[in-house]
Design an enzyme around this catalytic site. Structure first.
Site, short mmCIF file in Angstrom:
data_model
loop_
_atom_site.label_atom_id
_atom_site.label_comp_id
_atom_site.label_asym_id
_atom_site.label_seq_id
_atom_site.Cartn_x
_atom_site.Cartn_y
_atom_site.Cartn_z
N CYS A 210 7.46 -20.92 15.69
CA CYS A 210 6.35 -19.99 15.88
C CYS A 210 5.04 -20.76 15.97
O CYS A 210 4.75 -21.59 15.11
CB CYS A 210 6.33 -19.01 14.71
SG CYS A 210 4.80 -18.09 14.54
N GLU A 211 4.28 -20.50 17.00
CA GLU A 211 3.02 -21.23 17.18
C GLU A 211 1.95 -20.82 16.16
O GLU A 211 0.95 -21.51 16.02
CB GLU A 211 2.49 -21.08 18.60
CG GLU A 211 2.00 -19.71 18.97
CD GLU A 211 1.55 -19.62 20.42
OE1 GLU A 211 0.55 -18.91 20.66
OE2 GLU A 211 2.19 -20.21 21.30
N HIS A 212 2.16 -19.73 15.47
CA HIS A 212 1.16 -19.29 14.49
C HIS A 212 1.34 -19.93 13.12
O HIS A 212 0.37 -20.14 12.41
CB HIS A 212 1.19 -17.76 14.35
CG HIS A 212 0.87 -17.06 15.62
ND1 HIS A 212 1.51 -15.91 16.01
CD2 HIS A 212 0.00 -17.36 16.61
CE1 HIS A 212 1.03 -15.52 17.18
NE2 HIS A 212 0.12 -16.39 17.56
N HIS A 213 2.61 -20.20 12.73
CA HIS A 213 2.86 -20.73 11.39
C HIS A 213 3.71 -22.00 11.40
O HIS A 213 3.97 -22.57 10.35
CB HIS A 213 3.58 -19.67 10.53
CG HIS A 213 2.82 -18.40 10.44
ND1 HIS A 213 3.13 -17.29 11.20
CD2 HIS A 213 1.76 -18.04 9.69
CE1 HIS A 213 2.28 -16.32 10.92
NE2 HIS A 213 1.44 -16.75 10.01
N GLN B 299 7.55 -15.39 20.90
CA GLN B 299 8.74 -14.89 21.59
C GLN B 299 8.39 -14.22 22.91
O GLN B 299 9.12 -14.35 23.89
CB GLN B 299 9.50 -13.94 20.67
CG GLN B 299 10.81 -13.45 21.27
CD GLN B 299 11.61 -12.63 20.29
OE1 GLN B 299 11.55 -12.86 19.07
NE2 GLN B 299 12.36 -11.68 20.78
N HIS C 13 12.51 -14.08 12.76
CA HIS C 13 11.38 -14.97 12.57
C HIS C 13 11.18 -15.27 11.10
O HIS C 13 10.97 -14.35 10.30
CB HIS C 13 10.11 -14.31 13.14
CG HIS C 13 10.16 -14.15 14.62
ND1 HIS C 13 9.36 -14.87 15.46
CD2 HIS C 13 10.92 -13.36 15.42
CE1 HIS C 13 9.60 -14.54 16.72
NE2 HIS C 13 10.55 -13.62 16.71
N CYS D 15 8.69 -16.55 9.77
CA CYS D 15 7.33 -16.19 9.34
C CYS D 15 7.29 -14.75 8.83
O CYS D 15 6.43 -14.42 8.02
CB CYS D 15 6.32 -16.42 10.46
SG CYS D 15 6.66 -15.55 11.99
#
Length: 180
Positions: free
Chosen positions: A72-75, A113, A141, A143
């Site tokens: 995940c690019e956020h976490h 995703q 996910h 996250c």
């Protein structure tokens, strides 16, 4: 460089990167991160490697349950699941293993995703020049599961329909029914 960064992260989070169990961790973590993000460095043309073949097949082709693992690019936490790809050939078919290689190529990057689904669909369409492409990804996910709301049974489903999969309800319905 990455090894030093991981050593700093370990120390900053409160552990000792020189203790017995952690001595090799920065090196292993750096090597793992290079592997998990190799999609940035892989050459898509080498991945396809000319595996496009002439064919009179013009009915739907589906490759189901392609495993995928991404970050995940956020976490920077993993998400994982299955990808289903369908296409309507227009004189050309793609070697079977290339679908899994395309999925890996785009999954092995920092991702969301939604974008992953689109990138796979557009790639298959461009490589095959198909009359249509449909891609569905079902993923869990970490996250969502390990942090924040901690919902263990949650999953996400995304789909992208291009060409006849978007314009023809019967084609889309056939795909959706066959991947159930």
């Amino acid at each position: 460089m990455l090894e030093v960064q991981f050593e700093t992260i370990i120390r900053t989070l409160g552990d000792d990167p020189t203790r017995e169990g952690m001595r090799e961790t920065p090196k292993r973590a750096a090597k793992a991160m290079q592997f998990l993000t190799q999609g940035y460095r892989d050459d898509l043309h080498k991945i396809i490697n000319g595996a496009i073949f002439q064919s009179s097949m013009d009915e739907m082709v589906i490759v189901k349950n392609i495993e995928l693992y991404s970050l995940c690019e956020h976490h920077l936490l993993p998400f994982f699941g299955k990808c289903h790809i369908a296409y309507l050939p227009d004189g050309k078919i793609l070697g079977l293993s290339k679908f899994a290689r395309i999925v890996n190529h785009f999954a092995k990057r920092f991702q969301v995703q939604e974008n992953l689904t689109t990138e796979i669909a557009e790639c298959v369409l461009n490589v095959t020049n198909a009359k249509g492409v449909g891609v569905i990804i079902e993923a869990k996910h970490l996250c969502m599961m390990m942090r924040g709301v901690e919902k263990q049974e949650s999953s996400m489903v995304t789909s992208v329909m291009l060409g006849r999969f978007r314009s023809d309800d019967r084609t889309r319905s056939e795909f959706l029914n066959l991947v159930k």
